[in-house]
Write an enzyme that holds these catalytic residues in place. Structure first.
Site, short mmCIF file in Angstrom:
data_model
loop_
_atom_site.label_atom_id
_atom_site.label_comp_id
_atom_site.label_asym_id
_atom_site.label_seq_id
_atom_site.Cartn_x
_atom_site.Cartn_y
_atom_site.Cartn_z
N LYS A 291 1.36 7.79 0.71
CA LYS A 291 2.22 7.22 -0.32
C LYS A 291 1.46 7.25 -1.64
O LYS A 291 0.36 6.72 -1.75
CB LYS A 291 2.59 5.79 0.05
CG LYS A 291 3.25 4.98 -1.07
CD LYS A 291 3.68 3.59 -0.60
CE LYS A 291 4.20 2.73 -1.76
NZ LYS A 291 4.59 1.38 -1.33
N LYS A 303 9.76 -6.54 -9.37
CA LYS A 303 8.83 -7.52 -8.79
C LYS A 303 8.57 -8.65 -9.79
O LYS A 303 8.70 -8.45 -11.00
CB LYS A 303 7.49 -6.83 -8.50
CG LYS A 303 7.49 -5.89 -7.32
CD LYS A 303 6.09 -5.30 -7.12
CE LYS A 303 6.09 -4.32 -5.96
NZ LYS A 303 6.34 -4.93 -4.66
N ARG A 377 8.63 4.21 1.46
CA ARG A 377 9.28 4.89 2.58
C ARG A 377 10.20 6.00 2.08
O ARG A 377 10.41 7.00 2.78
CB ARG A 377 10.04 3.84 3.42
CG ARG A 377 11.09 3.09 2.66
CD ARG A 377 11.54 1.80 3.36
NE ARG A 377 10.51 0.73 3.27
CZ ARG A 377 10.61 -0.46 3.83
NH1 ARG A 377 11.68 -0.77 4.55
NH2 ARG A 377 9.65 -1.35 3.69
N1 BES Z 1 3.90 -1.55 -2.57
C1 BES Z 1 4.66 -2.55 -1.94
C2 BES Z 1 3.93 -3.20 -0.77
C3 BES Z 1 2.66 -3.96 -1.08
C4 BES Z 1 2.70 -5.34 -1.17
C5 BES Z 1 1.46 -3.32 -1.23
C6 BES Z 1 1.54 -6.03 -1.43
C7 BES Z 1 0.29 -4.02 -1.50
C8 BES Z 1 0.34 -5.38 -1.59
C9 BES Z 1 5.96 -1.98 -1.40
O1 BES Z 1 6.50 -0.93 -2.11
C10 BES Z 1 6.98 -3.06 -1.42
O2 BES Z 1 7.34 -3.47 -2.49
N2 BES Z 1 7.40 -3.48 -0.25
C11 BES Z 1 8.38 -4.50 -0.11
C12 BES Z 1 9.41 -4.01 0.87
C13 BES Z 1 10.65 -4.84 0.91
C14 BES Z 1 11.43 -4.68 -0.37
C15 BES Z 1 11.47 -4.42 2.10
C16 BES Z 1 7.70 -5.75 0.41
O3 BES Z 1 6.79 -5.64 1.23
O4 BES Z 1 8.06 -6.83 -0.03
ZN ZN Z 2 5.18 0.19 -3.18
MN MN Z 3 7.74 -1.55 -3.70
#
Ligand code: BES
Ligand code: ZN
Ligand code: MN
Length: 526
Positions: A291, A303, A377
């Site tokens: 990724k 976010k 993903r």
């Molecule tokens: N890049 C983030 C995941 C992440 C979180 C990496 C904390 C490093 C530290 C990913 O793209 C994300 O935002 N995931 C979401 C998924 C959700 C929207 C289903 C998450 O984990 O909240």
């Molecule tokens: Zn991400």
């Molecule tokens: Mn994300």
């Protein structure tokens, strides 16, 4: 706002030779990184003996000093060390140190514990510990212990990993001064040098590449500059070919999922594929697909502000597959790998994709995109399909900072391992133990998969209500890999941001480089 040049920029290049600088496809404000060399790092050498001056590190697994070769301590110096060891109750436990000054001609004598009968990683960790303890010591450093040549190389390897720091933007204070060399003495120094330069130094180069790319802010590393930096790293390396798809090419190939993620950013998305085929390697490659979100704002599903800055490192999976490939190529390993970076910047914008949008992947599968923050993903879906179709790999490993849920489950102690193939899972777990980058198996349950079914498309990118987030993400990615192809996914969101250990200083860890380097060597079909 995207510029016209973004759509015109085309750079399908099939060579490891750096291409002429491609047209910059947006007006950026990035600080151009200065020279790649890290001024504070000590050059590492091996010798039969060293002068009785500077800082001396002695590795020991007990309260008694081992028989040292290469350094001569007088009886009086030995007695002074023994008295200090007794007074401090130093026992040589792994991770323990004892710092002494005023003994003999040395500016400092540092004892570092390895624990009894240290294995490779324990020796390396002692080396890393020494590097960190001596960070602000300007003197030359000698490391001594009861080593063979190979063991001396392990210590040097740990020192090299442990002395990493990212301080290129410090101009006022705390910037490390150019440091004097470190010399590991004892054992057969020619054998030590051969082991270090043949295997450990390339691996450290790979880890450094990954850490640097991840530590750089998102105004410096974006898809196009990621590609440029990786090209630079591979310049002159034999048996490497590089293919880069730009956004226009990906659109033509119907890669709607990765294009959708990047469409809110003026920085064009890229798919970078580095193939290394060592002499004498098997026919089909192992694909390692990372990724590469160079900044994850969340997009329209934006976010919160606090901590958003960490999302500059959301390309760490991509950085680590490139680091592993660099290590394998520079060490001329007899393996065949395809390292892939699925690169995009996830930004909110008038042109960004909206929750509810439906996109179509390379193979024609449809995704109901309900949350633009579940973007990793999405880029991996197209990358997996394109790479499986184009390179016909014998196995496919994804590596991604995919979910916050894995951080809650495993924190920074293990990366989550999801696998549909037991052989690949066992090989990965073993490589984790050997390399020190450890994994914990997580479930892929068909029951979870049901939660990702869409009413109007083939799959949706989130489950609308709370669920086993890391497994749901893994299931989504696996949906874009043929069931017959051995596949595994590593969720590194927790292990990527290091809190500081002997081999992994604070900051972005480069997790995955050592693991995937080991996996490729172990899993190569002989
Ligand atoms: N890049 C983030 C995941 C992440 C979180 C990496 C904390 C490093 C530290 C990913 O793209 C994300 O935002 N995931 C979401 C998924 C959700 C929207 C289903 C998450 O984990 O909240
Ligand atoms: Zn991400
Ligand atoms: Mn994300």
């Amino acid at each position: 706002m995207r510029t016209k040049i973004a759509l015109l920029a085309s750079c399908l290049v099939l060579t490891a030779v750096p291409a002429a600088a491609s047209a910059q496809d947006f007006v950026g404000s990035g600080v151009v990184p200065s020279a790649r060399a890290h001024s504070g790092e000590r050059p590492i050498g091996f010798a039969a003996s060293a002068p009785a001056s500077g800082a001396l590190v002695i590795l020991t697994g007990a309260a008694q000093l081992p028989t040292l070769t290469g350094v001569t301590l007088t009886d009086a110096e030995r007695a002074a060390i023994a008295a200090a060891v007794a007074a401090a109750k130093f026992e040589g436990k792994a991770g323990s140190t004892l710092s002494l000054r005023g003994i003999g001609g040395y500016s400092r004598i540092l004892l570092v514990g390895t624990g009894a009968n240290p294995a490779m990683l324990a020796r390396a960790e002692a080396g890393g510990k020494a590097a960190q303890e001596l960070m602000s010591e300007a003197q030359p450093v000698t490391i001594a212990g009861a080593f063979t040549g190979g063991e001396a190389a392990d210590v040097a390897y740990g020192f090299a990993l442990g002395q990493y720091r990212f301080d290129r933007y410090k101009t006022v204070d705390q910037k490390a001064p150019p440091a004097d060399a470190v010399t590991v003495v004892g054992g057969d120094s020619a054998a030590a040098r051969a082991a270090f330069t043949g295997r450990h130094a390339p691996l450290v180069d790979g880890v450094r590449l990954s850490r640097d790319l991840a530590n750089e802010p998102a105004n410096v590393i974006y898809p196009e500059s990621f590609v440029a930096e990786v090209r630079k790293a591979f310049a002159g390396t034999a048996n490497v070919t590089i293919e880069v798809l730009d956004e226009a090419q990906m659109r033509k190939l119907n890669m709607g999922s990765i294009v959708g993620v990047g469409q809110g950013s003026p920085r064009g998305s890229r798919l970078m594929i580095v193939r290394y085929r060592g002499t004498g390697s098997a026919a089909a490659p192992l694909a390692m697909i990372g990724k590469g979100i160079t900044f994850d704002s969340g997009g329209i599903s934006i976010k919160p502000a606090a901590g958003m800055w960490d999302m500059k490192a959301d390309m760490s999976g991509a950085a680590s597959v490139m680091g592993a490939a660099l290590s394998l190529a520079r060490s001329r390993a007899p393996v065949h790998v395809v390292a892939v970076a699925a690169l995009a910047e996830n930004m909110p914008d008038g042109n960004a994709q909206r929750p509810g949008d439906i996109v179509r992947t390379y193979s024609g599968k449809t995704i109901e995109m309900l949350n633009s923050d579940a973007e990793g993903r999405l880029v991996l879906a197209d990358a997996n399909e394109y790479v499986a179709d184009t390179y016909k790999p014998r196995g496919l490993v994804n590596i991604a900072t995919l979910t916050g849920a894995i951080v809650g489950a495993l924190d920074d102690q293990y990366a989550g391992l999801f696998a549909r193939d037991e052989t690949l899972a066992a090989q990965l777990a073993a490589a984790g133990e050997t390399s020190g980058e450890r994994l914990w198996r997580m479930p892929l349950n068909p029951k979870y998969a049901e939660r990702m079914k869409s009413d109007i498309a083939d799959i949706r990118n989130i489950a609308p209500s709370q669920g086993p987030g890391a497994s749901l993400g893994a299931h989504f990615i696996g949906f874009f890999v043929d069931e017959k192809l051995p596949w595994a996914h590593l969720d590194i969101a927790g292990v990527n941001d290091a809190s500081g250990t002997p081999l992994v200083p604070k900051g972005q860890s480069g997790f995955g480089v050592r693991l995937l380097d080991q996996l490729a060597r172990d899993a190569e079909v002989k």
